[in-house]
Motif scaffolding. Structure first.
Motif, PDB file in Angstrom:
ATOM      1  N   UNK A   1      -5.561 -12.866 -84.764  1.00  0.00           N
ATOM      2  CA  UNK A   1      -5.018 -14.113 -84.216  1.00  0.00           C
ATOM      3  C   UNK A   1      -5.886 -15.275 -84.663  1.00  0.00           C
ATOM      4  N   UNK A   2      -5.258 -16.335 -85.177  1.00  0.00           N
ATOM      5  CA  UNK A   2      -5.961 -17.545 -85.604  1.00  0.00           C
ATOM      6  C   UNK A   2      -5.384 -18.732 -84.843  1.00  0.00           C
TER       7      UNK A   2
ATOM      8  N   UNK B   1      -0.932 -21.796 -84.419  1.00  0.00           N
ATOM      9  CA  UNK B   1      -1.546 -20.475 -84.602  1.00  0.00           C
ATOM     10  C   UNK B   1      -0.810 -19.674 -85.675  1.00  0.00           C
ATOM     11  N   UNK B   2      -1.525 -18.669 -86.185  1.00  0.00           N
ATOM     12  CA  UNK B   2      -0.966 -17.652 -87.077  1.00  0.00           C
ATOM     13  C   UNK B   2      -1.456 -16.299 -86.585  1.00  0.00           C
ATOM     14  N   UNK B   3      -0.539 -15.331 -86.454  1.00  0.00           N
ATOM     15  CA  UNK B   3      -0.883 -13.991 -85.990  1.00  0.00           C
ATOM     16  C   UNK B   3      -0.451 -12.956 -87.017  1.00  0.00           C
TER      17      UNK B   3
ATOM     18  N   UNK C   1       3.318 -13.825 -88.456  1.00  0.00           N
ATOM     19  CA  UNK C   1       4.144 -14.828 -87.773  1.00  0.00           C
ATOM     20  C   UNK C   1       3.280 -16.050 -87.499  1.00  0.00           C
ATOM     21  N   UNK C   2       3.914 -17.187 -87.307  1.00  0.00           N
ATOM     22  CA  UNK C   2       3.184 -18.416 -87.012  1.00  0.00           C
ATOM     23  C   UNK C   2       3.950 -19.282 -86.040  1.00  0.00           C
TER      24      UNK C   2
ATOM     25  N   UNK D   1       7.577 -17.858 -85.048  1.00  0.00           N
ATOM     26  CA  UNK D   1       8.615 -17.288 -85.907  1.00  0.00           C
ATOM     27  C   UNK D   1       7.975 -16.334 -86.900  1.00  0.00           C
ATOM     28  N   UNK D   2       8.584 -15.145 -87.096  1.00  0.00           N
ATOM     29  CA  UNK D   2       8.028 -14.202 -88.078  1.00  0.00           C
ATOM     30  C   UNK D   2       8.239 -14.693 -89.496  1.00  0.00           C
ATOM     31  N   UNK D   3       7.333 -14.301 -90.391  1.00  0.00           N
ATOM     32  CA  UNK D   3       7.459 -14.679 -91.789  1.00  0.00           C
ATOM     33  C   UNK D   3       8.459 -13.793 -92.525  1.00  0.00           C
TER      34      UNK D   3
END
Length: 467
Positions: A356-357, A380-382, A426-427, A447-449
């Motif tokens: 997690x970022x 965030x980006x996970x 996802x981000x 939302x997933x990439x």
């Protein structure tokens, strides 16, 4: 999306208006109390004694629906010398979701019982009439949006909006007690220990909305991928021991410092006698890097869990075995607690890892109803992936078995996709309303990439940071 953002803002405001300290003093004494307010060097009101937060529970999660109910947050700050730290915290919640889930929960943090340490206790009962289940081993399990098998396995549909294919019924009772205590005079280093008990009752979907549909859970049971002695659930008893390093400046809204936890969990099959004893390792590292004083923080979390020995049943594999947790649910990867934006519980294996970022920008600080408030924006980006497969060879054979016994599905991969497992990403962005650096109301959108991890924007409105 605009409607959800508006709803989130209204929800944050309503929580702010509701989360007032319950005062029992008379009006004249209230005026006197105002004159006796004590401020710290940051200009914050130092809280003392009891702080009560009776609240309506009004939330939303894309995977579970709208949430409504009641809860109570109780803080005891003692003489205020530890503020924003507290002597203890109690939380009670009863709530339900419109898609069939209910929560009955009590948890508490005690900082005044164990010298140079803390105690965490959680007693919860979860009813989930449609518990998300997307299969084993991440991308090895196919995902077809709105896919349904209907009419007793004689027809299937790719566009059925009321599809129950990716779901089963699960009721879970959970008891967790964990503690940590400082190692000698070594500041920041602790040993930890805990016990936990889970009673899981699993079954196929029974909601009338999905009558006549065959689910992925049904196919897993049919092919033996979920074994006969585990398809109805079972009991899991855990004994935990670990080491902890903790230098966070604040417990619930940290702006600097580190937190690391390494835990060995032994789960002997003491009750069911099904030979499902197993040993797992869970490691978590969290770092909070100040970019500009306390106003801007870069926060990241790296976690991993693996089975070291033994045989783990599928219902135990769904759990993340940390000593302490911020979110209500401790299920495996996907959803509001781990990898925001991807399908809930969609990354399941004997071993998994996640990242997690977060950027946390504390935009506004203000005082209202005798409390200290802060508004935080956090993009965030996970990411996460399966690192240790679970019954992968059986999963491949199950697809072949379905092709041979159910000709209708021979052209559709429903159990095994032959895809290689890679990280699921996802981000998104979140908005937080924080009271006294301890009580956090959260709204997040992600939302997933990759469309194989979900469709559209996922929304989560509830409590607390995920770490």
């Amino acid at each position: 999306m605009k409607k959800l953002l508006t709803f989130a803002m209204l929800l944050l405001i309503s929580f702010g208006l509701a989360a007032q300290t319950t005062e029992t003093a008379k009006p004249k004494k209230e005026k006197k109390a105002k004159k006796e307010k004590i401020y710290n060097e940051k200009g914050e009101i130092i809280k003392k004694g009891w702080n009560f937060g009776p609240l309506p529970v009004v939330g939303f999660r894309s995977d579970m629906g709208f949430q409504y109910g009641v809860c109570m947050d109780v803080f005891n700050y003692g003489d205020g010398s530890k503020y924003p730290g507290y002597n203890f915290k109690l939380n009670f919640e009863i709530s339900t979701y419109t898609k069939g889930s209910s929560v009955f929960r009590f948890y508490s943090y005690w900082n005044n019982i164990i010298p140079k340490g803390k105690l965490f206790v959680d007693v919860s009962y979860f009813i989930d009439k449609k518990f998300d289940f997307y299969g084993f081993n991440g991308y090895a399990a196919p995902y077809h949006k709105d896919f349904a098998i209907v009419n007793d396995i004689h027809d299937f549909d790719y566009g059925m909006k009321n599809s129950g294919f990716y779901g089963f019924s699960r009721n879970q009772f959970r008891f967790v007690a964990s503690m940590q205590r400082q190692i000698g005079d070594i500041k920041g280093f602790y040993y930890g220990a805990g016990i936990a008990y889970f009673n899981n009752k699993t079954d196929r979907l029974k909601l009338s909305t999905y009558d006549g549909q065959t689910t992925l859970y049904d196919l897993y049971c049919l092919t033996g991928l979920i074994r006969e002695d585990e398809k109805d659930g079972g009991n899991v008893t855990q004994f935990k021991a670990g080491l902890i390093y903790d230098t966070k400046d604040y417990e619930n809204d940290p702006t600097r410092g580190m937190y690391a936890e390494a835990v060995i969990t032994a789960a002997p099959d003491m009750i069911d006698g099904k030979n499902y004893s197993h040993l797992t390792f869970t490691g978590v590292f969290q770092h909070y890097v100040p970019l500009y004083k306390e106003h801007l923080t870069f926060a990241y979390r790296i976690g991993a869990q693996n089975v070291l020995a033994g045989d783990i049943p599928f219902y135990a594999m769904l759990n993340t075995n940390t000593l302490f947790f911020k979110k209500m649910y401790t299920d495996a990867l996907g959803g509001a607690s781990t990898v925001r934006g991807i399908n809930r519980n969609s990354v399941i294996g004997q071993g998994f890892a996640w990242l997690n970022l977060d950027i946390r920008w504390r935009m506004v600080n203000f005082k209202f109803i005798n409390q200290n408030w802060c508004v935080v924006l956090n993009p965030f980006v996970d990411g996460g992936m399966v690192t240790q497969a679970f019954r992968l060879d059986e999963q491949k054979k199950s697809e072949q078995l379905i092709d041979g016994t159910l000709p209708l599905l021979s052209d559709v991969d429903v159990v095994y996709s032959d895809k290689k497992e890679v990280p699921h990403w996802a981000g998104g962005i979140g908005l937080k309303l924080i009271m006294n650096k301890n009580f956090v109301v959260s709204a997040e959108f992600a939302k997933p990439f990759d469309k194989l991890d979900g469709a559209g924007m996922a929304s989560y409105i509830g409590f607390n940071y995920i770490f």
